[in-house]
Each structure stands twice: as structure tokens, then as C-alpha cells.
Scaffold this motif. Structure first.
Motif, PDB file in Angstrom:
ATOM      1  N   ALA A 122       0.829  -1.212   0.000  1.00  0.00           N
ATOM      2  CA  ALA A 122       0.000   0.000   0.000  1.00  0.00           C
ATOM      3  C   ALA A 122       0.857   1.253   0.000  1.00  0.00           C
ATOM      4  O   ALA A 122       0.561   2.231  -0.699  1.00  0.00           O
ATOM      5  N   GLN A 123       1.928   1.250   0.772  1.00  0.00           N
ATOM      6  CA  GLN A 123       2.835   2.396   0.809  1.00  0.00           C
ATOM      7  C   GLN A 123       3.506   2.604  -0.545  1.00  0.00           C
ATOM      8  O   GLN A 123       3.611   3.743  -1.028  1.00  0.00           O
ATOM      9  N   PHE A 124       3.968   1.523  -1.145  1.00  0.00           N
ATOM     10  CA  PHE A 124       4.666   1.616  -2.432  1.00  0.00           C
ATOM     11  C   PHE A 124       3.737   2.153  -3.513  1.00  0.00           C
ATOM     12  O   PHE A 124       4.155   2.955  -4.364  1.00  0.00           O
ATOM     13  N   LYS A 125       2.465   1.732  -3.486  1.00  0.00           N
ATOM     14  CA  LYS A 125       1.506   2.158  -4.503  1.00  0.00           C
ATOM     15  C   LYS A 125       0.754   3.433  -4.108  1.00  0.00           C
ATOM     16  O   LYS A 125      -0.016   3.971  -4.910  1.00  0.00           O
ATOM     17  N   ASN A 126       0.962   3.883  -2.868  1.00  0.00           N
ATOM     18  CA  ASN A 126       0.290   5.079  -2.352  1.00  0.00           C
ATOM     19  C   ASN A 126      -1.223   4.959  -2.455  1.00  0.00           C
ATOM     20  O   ASN A 126      -1.914   5.841  -2.975  1.00  0.00           O
ATOM     21  N   ILE A 127      -1.744   3.860  -1.951  1.00  0.00           N
ATOM     22  CA  ILE A 127      -3.183   3.615  -1.933  1.00  0.00           C
ATOM     23  C   ILE A 127      -3.617   3.273  -0.508  1.00  0.00           C
ATOM     24  O   ILE A 127      -2.801   2.834   0.309  1.00  0.00           O
ATOM     25  N   PRO A 128      -4.891   3.465  -0.191  1.00  0.00           N
ATOM     26  CA  PRO A 128      -5.373   3.216   1.171  1.00  0.00           C
ATOM     27  C   PRO A 128      -5.596   1.733   1.452  1.00  0.00           C
ATOM     28  O   PRO A 128      -5.506   0.888   0.555  1.00  0.00           O
ATOM     29  N   ILE A 129      -5.908   1.470   2.715  1.00  0.00           N
ATOM     30  CA  ILE A 129      -6.195   0.109   3.171  1.00  0.00           C
ATOM     31  C   ILE A 129      -7.606   0.055   3.738  1.00  0.00           C
ATOM     32  O   ILE A 129      -8.022   0.934   4.489  1.00  0.00           O
ATOM     33  N   VAL A 130      -8.342  -0.995   3.372  1.00  0.00           N
ATOM     34  CA  VAL A 130      -9.647  -1.286   3.955  1.00  0.00           C
ATOM     35  C   VAL A 130      -9.420  -2.364   5.008  1.00  0.00           C
ATOM     36  O   VAL A 130      -9.014  -3.485   4.692  1.00  0.00           O
ATOM     37  N   TRP A 131      -9.686  -2.001   6.272  1.00  0.00           N
ATOM     38  CA  TRP A 131      -9.315  -2.852   7.396  1.00  0.00           C
ATOM     39  C   TRP A 131     -10.457  -3.752   7.866  1.00  0.00           C
ATOM     40  O   TRP A 131     -11.588  -3.307   8.002  1.00  0.00           O
ATOM     41  N   HIS A 132     -10.111  -5.007   8.139  1.00  0.00           N
ATOM     42  CA  HIS A 132     -10.985  -5.973   8.802  1.00  0.00           C
ATOM     43  C   HIS A 132     -10.373  -6.216  10.175  1.00  0.00           C
ATOM     44  O   HIS A 132      -9.304  -6.842  10.295  1.00  0.00           O
ATOM     45  N   LEU A 133     -11.017  -5.713  11.219  1.00  0.00           N
ATOM     46  CA  LEU A 133     -10.460  -5.791  12.571  1.00  0.00           C
ATOM     47  C   LEU A 133     -11.510  -6.364  13.513  1.00  0.00           C
ATOM     48  O   LEU A 133     -12.464  -5.684  13.889  1.00  0.00           O
ATOM     49  N   VAL A 134     -11.333  -7.610  13.888  1.00  0.00           N
ATOM     50  CA  VAL A 134     -12.328  -8.316  14.705  1.00  0.00           C
ATOM     51  C   VAL A 134     -11.645  -8.968  15.913  1.00  0.00           C
ATOM     52  O   VAL A 134     -10.642  -9.681  15.762  1.00  0.00           O
ATOM     53  N   SER A 151      -0.872   4.793  10.955  1.00  0.00           N
ATOM     54  CA  SER A 151      -0.279   6.076  10.560  1.00  0.00           C
ATOM     55  C   SER A 151       0.535   5.958   9.281  1.00  0.00           C
ATOM     56  O   SER A 151       0.929   6.970   8.694  1.00  0.00           O
ATOM     57  N   GLN A 152       0.768   4.743   8.834  1.00  0.00           N
ATOM     58  CA  GLN A 152       1.612   4.539   7.656  1.00  0.00           C
ATOM     59  C   GLN A 152       0.842   4.649   6.347  1.00  0.00           C
ATOM     60  O   GLN A 152       1.438   4.834   5.279  1.00  0.00           O
ATOM     61  N   THR A 153      -0.479   4.522   6.417  1.00  0.00           N
ATOM     62  CA  THR A 153      -1.316   4.637   5.213  1.00  0.00           C
ATOM     63  C   THR A 153      -2.644   5.269   5.617  1.00  0.00           C
ATOM     64  O   THR A 153      -2.985   5.350   6.791  1.00  0.00           O
ATOM     65  N   SER A 154      -3.409   5.695   4.633  1.00  0.00           N
ATOM     66  CA  SER A 154      -4.791   6.108   4.894  1.00  0.00           C
ATOM     67  C   SER A 154      -5.685   4.879   4.814  1.00  0.00           C
ATOM     68  O   SER A 154      -5.265   3.812   4.374  1.00  0.00           O
ATOM     69  N   GLY A 155      -6.957   5.038   5.234  1.00  0.00           N
ATOM     70  CA  GLY A 155      -7.858   3.904   5.113  1.00  0.00           C
ATOM     71  C   GLY A 155      -9.062   3.996   6.023  1.00  0.00           C
ATOM     72  O   GLY A 155      -9.294   5.023   6.674  1.00  0.00           O
ATOM     73  N   TYR A 156      -9.833   2.915   6.064  1.00  0.00           N
ATOM     74  CA  TYR A 156     -11.014   2.875   6.927  1.00  0.00           C
ATOM     75  C   TYR A 156     -11.264   1.463   7.454  1.00  0.00           C
ATOM     76  O   TYR A 156     -10.866   0.468   6.841  1.00  0.00           O
ATOM     77  N   VAL A 157     -11.886   1.439   8.633  1.00  0.00           N
ATOM     78  CA  VAL A 157     -12.288   0.168   9.247  1.00  0.00           C
ATOM     79  C   VAL A 157     -13.657  -0.195   8.701  1.00  0.00           C
ATOM     80  O   VAL A 157     -14.630   0.520   8.923  1.00  0.00           O
ATOM     81  N   HIS A 158     -13.735  -1.292   7.989  1.00  0.00           N
ATOM     82  CA  HIS A 158     -15.018  -1.676   7.420  1.00  0.00           C
ATOM     83  C   HIS A 158     -15.840  -2.444   8.454  1.00  0.00           C
ATOM     84  O   HIS A 158     -15.314  -3.067   9.375  1.00  0.00           O
ATOM     85  N   ALA A 159     -17.161  -2.336   8.330  1.00  0.00           N
ATOM     86  CA  ALA A 159     -18.113  -3.027   9.213  1.00  0.00           C
ATOM     87  C   ALA A 159     -17.830  -2.733  10.682  1.00  0.00           C
ATOM     88  O   ALA A 159     -17.905  -3.631  11.525  1.00  0.00           O
ATOM     89  N   PHE A 160     -17.546  -1.490  10.989  1.00  0.00           N
ATOM     90  CA  PHE A 160     -17.258  -1.143  12.376  1.00  0.00           C
ATOM     91  C   PHE A 160     -18.494  -1.381  13.238  1.00  0.00           C
ATOM     92  O   PHE A 160     -19.596  -0.946  12.918  1.00  0.00           O
ATOM     93  N   ASN A 161     -18.275  -2.067  14.380  1.00  0.00           N
ATOM     94  CA  ASN A 161     -19.392  -2.388  15.266  1.00  0.00           C
ATOM     95  C   ASN A 161     -18.953  -2.353  16.725  1.00  0.00           C
ATOM     96  O   ASN A 161     -19.409  -3.154  17.551  1.00  0.00           O
ATOM     97  N   GLY A 162     -18.069  -1.418  17.044  1.00  0.00           N
ATOM     98  CA  GLY A 162     -17.587  -1.311  18.407  1.00  0.00           C
ATOM     99  C   GLY A 162     -18.192  -0.127  19.137  1.00  0.00           C
ATOM    100  O   GLY A 162     -19.107   0.532  18.649  1.00  0.00           O
ATOM    101  N   ASN A 173      -6.071   7.685  15.263  1.00  0.00           N
ATOM    102  CA  ASN A 173      -4.960   7.134  14.488  1.00  0.00           C
ATOM    103  C   ASN A 173      -5.154   7.299  12.983  1.00  0.00           C
ATOM    104  O   ASN A 173      -4.491   6.630  12.189  1.00  0.00           O
ATOM    105  N   GLY A 174      -6.076   8.171  12.603  1.00  0.00           N
ATOM    106  CA  GLY A 174      -6.178   8.583  11.210  1.00  0.00           C
ATOM    107  C   GLY A 174      -7.117   7.790  10.329  1.00  0.00           C
ATOM    108  O   GLY A 174      -7.190   8.035   9.124  1.00  0.00           O
ATOM    109  N   LEU A 175      -7.853   6.838  10.902  1.00  0.00           N
ATOM    110  CA  LEU A 175      -8.763   6.034  10.103  1.00  0.00           C
ATOM    111  C   LEU A 175     -10.163   6.629  10.090  1.00  0.00           C
ATOM    112  O   LEU A 175     -10.560   7.363  10.999  1.00  0.00           O
ATOM    113  N   LYS A 176     -10.910   6.298   9.057  1.00  0.00           N
ATOM    114  CA  LYS A 176     -12.342   6.560   9.038  1.00  0.00           C
ATOM    115  C   LYS A 176     -13.062   5.255   9.391  1.00  0.00           C
ATOM    116  O   LYS A 176     -12.461   4.174   9.354  1.00  0.00           O
ATOM    117  N   LEU A 177     -14.347   5.368   9.720  1.00  0.00           N
ATOM    118  CA  LEU A 177     -15.135   4.200  10.096  1.00  0.00           C
ATOM    119  C   LEU A 177     -16.255   3.983   9.090  1.00  0.00           C
ATOM    120  O   LEU A 177     -16.988   4.918   8.758  1.00  0.00           O
TER     121      LEU A 177
END
Length: 261
Positions: A122-134, A151-162, A173-177
Motif C-alpha cells: 500500500a505504501q509503495f503504490k500510495n493507496i489506502p487500506i480497507v481494514w478488517h479488525l475483529v 499512521s503509515q497509510t490512509s484507510g477505513y475500518v469496514h463493518a465497524f461495530n464497536g 490514528n487517522g482512520l475513518k469508520l
């Protein structure tokens, strides 16, 4: 304005034969963009074919932690190599992350290693990450090295339910939800509290179809057209027009993915 489903799986066996109908049904409701969560190399190939057929499909390629739990290190290494060769066809890396539920915890170290490798891509291509965090929040919060991932990339936590503690941590830490059908259940007070507090600039909306259920149709497969049900619930919680919720979510998504509209 046309709206976007920030995360769905039209390549699922439950939906792949209905893609044309699903897209047409969604377009009647002004839903015209569909971010596809990536799982594994075979699924990325399906995404590529769909994206060639439908301009509304937004491919996202990633190695899912649940898939990792069924593989060995050699298979995962081959998938990472394939990902590095195909990622130019995608707008983000995802789903990437950790799933420490009991049935997947045995692959903990493989999951962590795969995350590190995909962050590098993601850093090399300069693209965001879609996170699965369970079931991994405590591990991340208590491990400074994991916290640095975001902090190393942009991105968002998908299906956030916390709850708000988790939400605030990820936002700081810079993520969207990205919020899905879980918010439509009246008993989900902790997520409703998050929606009350979160700024629209940090919020995305998804269906995660077909997997994630919505309250209005708990026994039926979920579809992108139900994005309106999710947005309506959020609009009621925040006392804002539903169209504004959908518009802002789409703007946030396109900004992250560097898509013009």
C-alpha cells in the motif's frame, strides 16, 4: 448525486449470478458505485472480470485474515506475490487485518505477517487500506508496533461495530469508520452512541452484502440497495437528511480512493 456502497461482495457465491439485477435495482435508488472487498487471488480475478463488464464496480484486492487461517505460509507468500502484480488494477488494498476469534486465532502470526507485507504494498503504490479488525482491539491498543500500522497509510475500518473507546482510538490514528447493517438494530446502543459522536467527515456507509444482516430484513440476504436503510437509521440518530448522510459518505470514500466524480 450518485451514491456509493463502501463495501460489498458481489463476487460472493450468493450474489455473483445476480450482479446485473443487483446493480439495476441499486441504480433505481441512486446507488451507482460498489466497492468490492477482496478475499484471495481467485476472488480478485472475479473482480477484474466484473470491473471490465460494469464500470460501477470498484475493485479492492486484499488477503483476508479468515482466508489466511486456512492456508500455509507458502500459499500466503504466493498470494502476496500475485497481489503485488495485480494491485495496479485496484483502488485500495483490502480486506486486510486481524481476526482473533477462536476459530482463527491459531493463525495469529501469519495474519500479522500478512498485514505487514500488505502495508508495504500500500505504501509503495500510495493507496489506502480497507481494514478488517475483529476481536483484536486490545492487542492493537497494547502493542505500539500495531498502533503504528494506521499512521503509515490512509484507510477505513469496514463493518465497524464497536463502542466509543474503539472508535475514538481508530479515529485518533487517522482512520475513518465504515458502518453497516449492525447500526439498524435498535438494541445496538453502543454503536448508536458512536454515530451520535462521530463527525460526518469520518463516516462511511456500507452494506457488506450479502453477509451482514439489517434489522428490517434479518433473514434475507443483504443487498446494496439496503444502503438506504442503513443511511436512514444514521440520519435518524444524527437528525440530518438521509441524502446528506449518503452524499458525505460517498465524498469521503472517493477522496480516500482518489476517484473523481
Amino acid at each position: 448525486m450518485k451514491f456509493a456502497d463502501s463495501h460489498c461482495h458481489l463476487t460472493s457465491n450468493l450474489l455473483i449470478d445476480q450482479v446485473d439485477l443487483i446493480i439495476k435495482d441499486s441504480q433505481h435508488l441512486n446507488i451507482d458505485y460498489f466497492v468490492q472487498g477482496g478475499i484471495c487471488p481467485e476472488e480478485w480475478e472475479l473482480q477484474i472480470k466484473l470491473a471490465e463488464q460494469y464500470k460501477q464496480i470498484i475493485p479492492v484486492f486484499g488477503i483476508h485474515p479468515m482466508w489466511i487461517a486456512e492456508q500455509n505460509s507458502q500459499t500466503i507468500e504466493s498470494a502476496l506475490d500475485f497481489l503485488s502484480k495485480k494491485i495496479h488494477l485496484a483502488k485500495a488494498i483490502g480486506e486486510v487485518g486481524l481476526d482473533f476469534r477462536p476459530q482463527f486465532i491459531h493463525s495469529r502470526e501469519l495474519q500479522i505477517e500478512a498485514v505487514l507485507n500488505q502495508i508495504e504494498i500500500a505504501q509503495f503504490k500510495n493507496i489506502p487500506i480497507v481494514w478488517h479488525l475483529v476481536r483484536c482491539f486490545e492487542d492493537i491498543k497494547n502493542n505500539p508496533l500495531m498502533s503504528d500500522w494506521f499512521s503509515q497509510t490512509s484507510g477505513y475500518v469496514h463493518a465497524f461495530n464497536g463502542g466509543w473507546e474503539q472508535a475514538h482510538y481508530y479515529l485518533q490514528n487517522g482512520l475513518k469508520l465504515s458502518v453497516g447493517g449492525a447500526v439498524t438494530f435498535p438494541t445496538n446502543k453502543k454503536l448508536h452512541d458512536v454515530i451520535k459522536k462521530i463527525n460526518l467527515e469520518s463516516l462511511l456507509i456500507e452494506t457488506d452484502s450479502p453477509d451482514q444482516k439489517i434489522f428490517q430484513s434479518p433473514t434475507e440476504n443483504n443487498y446494496p440497495k439496503y444502503l438506504w436503510s442503513i443511511a436512514t437509521t444514521i440520519s435518524e440518530i444524527k437528525n440530518l437528511p438521509v441524502e446528506k448522510i449518503l452524499e458525505r459518505s460517498t465524498q469521503n470514500l472517493f477522496s480516500l480512493l482518489n476517484i473523481s466524480y
